[in-house]
Scaffold this motif. Structure first.
Motif, mmCIF file in Angstrom:
data_model
loop_
_atom_site.group_PDB
_atom_site.id
_atom_site.type_symbol
_atom_site.label_atom_id
_atom_site.label_comp_id
_atom_site.label_asym_id
_atom_site.label_seq_id
_atom_site.Cartn_x
_atom_site.Cartn_y
_atom_site.Cartn_z
ATOM 1 N N ALA A 90 8.160 -10.663 33.166
ATOM 2 C CA ALA A 90 7.634 -9.355 32.752
ATOM 3 C C ALA A 90 6.107 -9.351 32.765
ATOM 4 O O ALA A 90 5.483 -8.373 33.202
ATOM 5 C CB ALA A 90 8.159 -9.007 31.355
ATOM 6 N N ASN A 91 5.493 -10.422 32.288
ATOM 7 C CA ASN A 91 4.029 -10.507 32.309
ATOM 8 C C ASN A 91 3.496 -10.519 33.736
ATOM 9 O O ASN A 91 2.496 -9.856 34.047
ATOM 10 C CB ASN A 91 3.564 -11.761 31.559
ATOM 11 C CG ASN A 91 3.597 -11.595 30.049
ATOM 12 O OD1 ASN A 91 3.496 -10.484 29.537
ATOM 13 N ND2 ASN A 91 3.743 -12.696 29.336
ATOM 14 N N LEU A 92 4.163 -11.274 34.607
ATOM 15 C CA LEU A 92 3.732 -11.317 36.001
ATOM 16 C C LEU A 92 3.921 -9.965 36.683
ATOM 17 O O LEU A 92 3.078 -9.538 37.482
ATOM 18 C CB LEU A 92 4.506 -12.402 36.754
ATOM 19 C CG LEU A 92 4.107 -13.836 36.410
ATOM 20 C CD1 LEU A 92 5.127 -14.836 36.966
ATOM 21 C CD2 LEU A 92 2.718 -14.160 36.947
ATOM 22 N N ASP A 93 5.009 -9.263 36.362
ATOM 23 C CA ASP A 93 5.228 -7.932 36.936
ATOM 24 C C ASP A 93 4.144 -6.952 36.489
ATOM 25 O O ASP A 93 3.796 -6.031 37.226
ATOM 26 C CB ASP A 93 6.600 -7.395 36.520
ATOM 27 C CG ASP A 93 7.744 -8.084 37.254
ATOM 28 O OD1 ASP A 93 7.483 -8.689 38.320
ATOM 29 O OD2 ASP A 93 8.884 -8.032 36.759
ATOM 30 N N ILE A 137 6.037 -20.309 38.932
ATOM 31 C CA ILE A 137 5.021 -20.206 37.879
ATOM 32 C C ILE A 137 5.661 -20.365 36.507
ATOM 33 O O ILE A 137 5.128 -21.051 35.627
ATOM 34 C CB ILE A 137 4.272 -18.866 37.987
ATOM 35 C CG1 ILE A 137 3.426 -18.835 39.270
ATOM 36 C CG2 ILE A 137 3.389 -18.636 36.755
ATOM 37 C CD1 ILE A 137 2.806 -17.480 39.561
ATOM 38 N N ALA A 138 6.832 -19.724 36.324
ATOM 39 C CA ALA A 138 7.528 -19.815 35.038
ATOM 40 C C ALA A 138 7.911 -21.254 34.726
ATOM 41 O O ALA A 138 7.723 -21.734 33.598
ATOM 42 C CB ALA A 138 8.770 -18.930 35.046
ATOM 43 N N GLU A 139 8.438 -21.968 35.717
ATOM 44 C CA GLU A 139 8.819 -23.370 35.524
ATOM 45 C C GLU A 139 7.617 -24.212 35.111
ATOM 46 O O GLU A 139 7.688 -25.013 34.173
ATOM 47 C CB GLU A 139 9.415 -23.920 36.824
ATOM 48 C CG GLU A 139 10.786 -23.370 37.163
ATOM 49 C CD GLU A 139 11.888 -24.294 36.686
ATOM 50 O OE1 GLU A 139 12.093 -25.350 37.303
ATOM 51 O OE2 GLU A 139 12.544 -23.940 35.681
ATOM 52 N N GLN A 140 6.511 -24.021 35.799
ATOM 53 C CA GLN A 140 5.313 -24.809 35.506
ATOM 54 C C GLN A 140 4.751 -24.465 34.128
ATOM 55 O O GLN A 140 4.332 -25.354 33.374
ATOM 56 C CB GLN A 140 4.271 -24.564 36.587
ATOM 57 C CG GLN A 140 4.660 -25.111 37.949
ATOM 58 C CD GLN A 140 3.707 -24.673 39.041
ATOM 59 O OE1 GLN A 140 2.813 -23.852 38.828
ATOM 60 N NE2 GLN A 140 3.877 -25.217 40.241
ATOM 61 N N MET A 170 -0.248 -20.095 29.537
ATOM 62 C CA MET A 170 0.878 -19.811 28.659
ATOM 63 C C MET A 170 1.411 -18.385 28.896
ATOM 64 O O MET A 170 1.204 -17.482 28.081
ATOM 65 C CB MET A 170 0.455 -19.996 27.189
ATOM 66 C CG MET A 170 1.604 -19.918 26.207
ATOM 67 S SD MET A 170 1.066 -20.156 24.484
ATOM 68 C CE MET A 170 -0.016 -18.740 24.250
ATOM 69 N N TRP A 171 2.128 -18.198 29.988
ATOM 70 C CA TRP A 171 2.692 -16.888 30.307
ATOM 71 C C TRP A 171 3.813 -16.479 29.354
ATOM 72 O O TRP A 171 4.263 -15.322 29.386
ATOM 73 C CB TRP A 171 3.220 -16.896 31.737
ATOM 74 C CG TRP A 171 2.168 -16.975 32.790
ATOM 75 C CD1 TRP A 171 1.681 -18.101 33.394
ATOM 76 C CD2 TRP A 171 1.453 -15.878 33.368
ATOM 77 N NE1 TRP A 171 0.717 -17.776 34.310
ATOM 78 C CE2 TRP A 171 0.557 -16.414 34.330
ATOM 79 C CE3 TRP A 171 1.484 -14.484 33.187
ATOM 80 C CZ2 TRP A 171 -0.294 -15.616 35.083
ATOM 81 C CZ3 TRP A 171 0.643 -13.692 33.938
ATOM 82 C CH2 TRP A 171 -0.231 -14.249 34.876
#
Length: 312
Positions: A64-67, A81-84, A289-290
């Motif tokens: 959601a943040n990336l969107d 990105i989420a995994e990292q 910290m996404w």
């Protein structure tokens, strides 16, 4: 009867469920610390990505943040990105529970960056320094690297909601070395007194601050605390952005100190600090910290002043 002011810091009071959560977490930490540091961190990252993050909705929050800020990001890249980011969060948490290992690691990795001469000059002159960073890579490991080289660096942090976990959390930061101040009126006053005495302290700024100023962050308005700049101005402290950037092996790091932020006004200074963090995130987004609700668009909409309207 004892008042709240008399309660021991070593005897926090909270709900029974919070105590149980703390006991379970301490059992996990005690077990995982039986492993060597590299294996411990790798296991923590894997377990968090596979077992903890999905039911907690962390992947959905990252997406959601990336969107919101980078809507054209391909699905595969968003997942990467989420995994990292989740792996980094797990490692940072586990690292906090082994201060001795952090100090030992800090002594083995270098201090770098164009801000080092200003840092050394301020130290020699007895000028206070306020180091500022975001939840990127490991903001604690550079503090360990400084302490390993004789820089007494205080910390300033936000308390955890669970008082039992918070008690250990704060103590771990103290065990790394230096003074420790907890966010709040008393902690802020203590930090300012410490800086006025020529001290050096480190703090983070990139969390949602409901009363903060709207400063664009990755292209979207984000309420941002201006207190770090205000403290720097009031104490004549050097405001120095820094980053603990993880290396490809996810264990080593580079403690990078950037050029100081010029003293102007609080909003302009925090906009510059924000821009420095943005540049790091754009370079390697998986280190930030996404999982945090940084923007909260609905609350931001309420936060905006009403626009003036005119009638024909």
């Amino acid at each position: 009867m004892a008042t709240g002011e008399d309660k021991s810091k070593d005897a926090p009071e909270g709900r029974f469920s919070q105590r149980l959560a703390d006991m379970a977490f301490n059992a996990f930490i005690g077990t995982i610390r039986l492993l060597p540091a590299r294996q411990r961190l790798g296991l923590a990252g894997w377990a968090t990505r596979k077992c903890l993050a999905p039911p907690l909705g962390w992947y959905k929050r990252v997406y959601a943040n990336l969107d919101l800020v980078w809507p054209d990001t391909p699905t595969e890249r968003k997942h990467e990105i989420a995994e990292q980011a989740i792996d980094n969060l797990a490692r940072a948490l586990i690292e906090n529970y082994d201060p001795k290992e952090m100090l030992a690691r800090g002594s083995r990795y270098p201090l770098t960056g164009p801000g080092l001469p200003a840092l050394e000059e301020a130290r020699a002159a007895g000028r206070p320094v306020l180091l500022i960073s975001g939840h990127y890579g490991s903001p604690v490991l550079p503090r360990a690297a400084l302490l390993a080289r004789g820089y007494q660096t205080a910390g300033f942090l936000r308390a955890m909601s669970n008082p039992y976990m918070n008690n250990r959390y704060v103590q771990n930061y103290r065990d790394v070395g230096g003074e420790m101040f907890v966010q709040g009126r008393r902690g802020t006053l203590g930090l300012m007194k410490y800086l006025r005495g020529g001290g050096m302290a480190a703090m983070l700024f990139d969390v949602f601050e409901s009363s903060g100023e709207l400063i664009d962050f990755l292209g979207q308005p984000a309420p941002t605390a201006t207190s770090p700049a205000e403290i720097a101005l009031r104490t004549n402290a050097l405001l120095l952005p820094y980053f603990g950037i993880r290396r490809a092996d996810r264990y080593g790091f580079d403690a990078v100190f950037e050029e100081p932020v010029p003293h102007t006004d609080p909003v302009t200074m925090m906009a510059e600090v924000t821009a420095r963090l943005e540049a790091r995130i754009e370079e390697d987004p998986g280190q930030w910290m996404w999982t945090h609700r940084r923007w909260k668009p609905k609350r931001v909409a309420k936060h905006r002043p009403a626009e003036a309207t005119t009638s024909d």
